[in-house]
Write a protein that holds these residues in place. Sequence first.
Motif, short mmCIF file in Angstrom:
data_model
loop_
_atom_site.label_atom_id
_atom_site.label_comp_id
_atom_site.label_asym_id
_atom_site.label_seq_id
_atom_site.Cartn_x
_atom_site.Cartn_y
_atom_site.Cartn_z
N CYS A 22 0.87 -1.18 0.00
CA CYS A 22 0.00 0.00 0.00
C CYS A 22 0.91 1.23 0.00
N ALA A 23 0.92 1.92 -1.11
CA ALA A 23 1.75 3.12 -1.25
C ALA A 23 0.91 4.35 -0.93
N ALA A 24 1.47 5.22 -0.11
CA ALA A 24 0.74 6.40 0.36
C ALA A 24 1.37 7.68 -0.13
N SER A 25 0.54 8.67 -0.32
CA SER A 25 1.02 10.02 -0.59
C SER A 25 1.01 10.79 0.72
N GLY A 26 1.55 11.98 0.73
CA GLY A 26 1.53 12.78 1.94
C GLY A 26 2.87 12.78 2.64
N SER A 27 3.18 13.86 3.31
CA SER A 27 4.51 14.03 3.88
C SER A 27 4.62 13.50 5.30
N ILE A 28 3.50 13.13 5.93
CA ILE A 28 3.58 12.71 7.31
C ILE A 28 3.17 11.25 7.48
N PHE A 29 3.48 10.46 6.47
CA PHE A 29 3.12 9.04 6.51
C PHE A 29 3.62 8.39 7.79
N SER A 30 4.82 8.75 8.21
CA SER A 30 5.42 8.09 9.37
C SER A 30 4.60 8.29 10.64
N MET A 31 3.74 9.28 10.64
CA MET A 31 2.95 9.56 11.83
C MET A 31 1.61 8.81 11.85
N TYR A 32 1.27 8.18 10.71
CA TYR A 32 -0.03 7.54 10.61
C TYR A 32 -0.02 6.13 11.17
N ALA A 33 -1.08 5.77 11.85
CA ALA A 33 -1.34 4.37 12.12
C ALA A 33 -1.95 3.80 10.84
N MET A 34 -1.44 2.65 10.43
CA MET A 34 -1.88 2.03 9.17
C MET A 34 -2.52 0.68 9.46
N SER A 35 -3.48 0.33 8.65
CA SER A 35 -4.19 -0.92 8.86
C SER A 35 -4.53 -1.58 7.53
N TRP A 36 -4.71 -2.88 7.61
CA TRP A 36 -5.28 -3.65 6.52
C TRP A 36 -6.63 -4.22 6.98
N TYR A 37 -7.61 -4.05 6.13
CA TYR A 37 -8.94 -4.62 6.35
C TYR A 37 -9.26 -5.54 5.17
N ARG A 38 -10.27 -6.35 5.35
CA ARG A 38 -10.75 -7.16 4.23
C ARG A 38 -12.26 -7.30 4.30
N GLN A 39 -12.83 -7.52 3.12
CA GLN A 39 -14.27 -7.73 3.05
C GLN A 39 -14.55 -8.84 2.05
N ALA A 40 -15.13 -9.90 2.57
CA ALA A 40 -15.53 -11.03 1.73
C ALA A 40 -16.97 -10.82 1.27
N PRO A 41 -17.35 -11.45 0.18
CA PRO A 41 -18.72 -11.28 -0.33
C PRO A 41 -19.77 -11.62 0.73
N GLY A 42 -20.71 -10.72 0.94
CA GLY A 42 -21.79 -10.95 1.88
C GLY A 42 -21.40 -10.77 3.34
N LYS A 43 -20.18 -10.33 3.59
CA LYS A 43 -19.72 -10.15 4.97
C LYS A 43 -19.32 -8.71 5.22
N GLN A 44 -19.24 -8.37 6.49
CA GLN A 44 -18.81 -7.03 6.87
C GLN A 44 -17.29 -6.90 6.73
N ARG A 45 -16.86 -5.69 6.53
CA ARG A 45 -15.42 -5.42 6.50
C ARG A 45 -14.84 -5.69 7.88
N GLU A 46 -13.69 -6.33 7.92
CA GLU A 46 -13.06 -6.65 9.20
C GLU A 46 -11.60 -6.25 9.20
N LEU A 47 -11.13 -5.91 10.40
CA LEU A 47 -9.73 -5.57 10.57
C LEU A 47 -8.88 -6.84 10.49
N VAL A 48 -7.83 -6.79 9.68
CA VAL A 48 -6.91 -7.91 9.56
C VAL A 48 -5.66 -7.66 10.40
N ALA A 49 -5.06 -6.48 10.25
CA ALA A 49 -3.83 -6.17 10.96
C ALA A 49 -3.65 -4.66 11.01
N GLY A 50 -2.94 -4.21 12.03
CA GLY A 50 -2.65 -2.79 12.16
C GLY A 50 -1.23 -2.58 12.66
#
Length: 112
Positions: A22-50
């Motif tokens: 996941c490539a990000a723009s912006g100059s303060i990327f290092s300050m952001y908390a980043m996460s990966w989510y996923r959404q399977a068909p018919g299911k709610q989006r869920e947190l995978v990792a942060g």
Amino acid sequence: QVQLVESGGGLVQAGGSLRLSCAASGSIFSMYAMSWYRQAPGKQRELVAGITSGGRTNYADSVKGRFTISRDNAKKTVYLQMNSLKPEDTAVYYCAAQGVYWGQGTQVTVSS
């Protein structure tokens, strides 16, 4: 404004591996908390990792020991290494910054 662009999805057999980026723009990327989510068909989006700005990580129970989140602040990129993939990992995977900014998603399909 932050723009996020995911890549690395695809079709893989069960037991295989993929690495999402996941490539990000912006100059303060290092300050952001980043996460990966996923959404399977018919299911709610869920947190995978942060990962916090300080490098602290957390994972969903379903992926612990198989997935690894990491970040490269110099490249403004966060990664998700996915090993021992299972068919139930099939979903669209989204990158998020601070839980506010979202990428467009990348499809991961795991065949049995």
